[in-house]
Write a protein that holds these residues in place. Structure first.
Motif: not given
Length: 112
Positions: A21-28
């Protein structure tokens, strides 16, 4: 950034490693976001993908066990992640709140 939040966008991000997976995620909402959609340098994109692709090197996936020095490998992964979240925050400026989520999977495998 488009995500699964009610508004369809977020400015609250997390940097977290995961397999494939890409390492950036929505925190919500937890939606995985594409690094290329952010206005950051190619050099940082490359660093993020290199870091992300090293996730889990402390695990022997064939035997589902912790590799020798696995805790040290995971610690190094987390140290690099802390540096990358700072670089990401600097390049994105005040547009986003970014939190680093360290890996703890080696501790799980160490207890098996």
């Amino acid at each position: 950034m488009n995500c699964l939040c009610e508004t369809g966008q977020t400015n609250n991000l997390k940097l977290e490693g995961d397999v494939g997976a890409d390492p950036v995620w929505c925190k919500e909402c937890g939606c995985n976001l594409e690094v290329e959609d952010f206005d950051v340098s190619e050099a940082l994109v490359k660093k993020l993908f290199e870091w992300s692709s090293s996730y889990g090197l402390w695990i022997d996936w064939e035997t589902d066990t912790l590799r020798q020095n696995g805790l040290l490998l995971e610690n190094k992964f987390n140290q690099i992640g802390k540096l990358l979240v700072n670089e990401l925050a600097m390049e994105l400026g005040d547009l986003y709140n970014i939190t680093f989520i360290p890996s703890t999977s080696a501790r799980f495998y160490a207890t098996l």
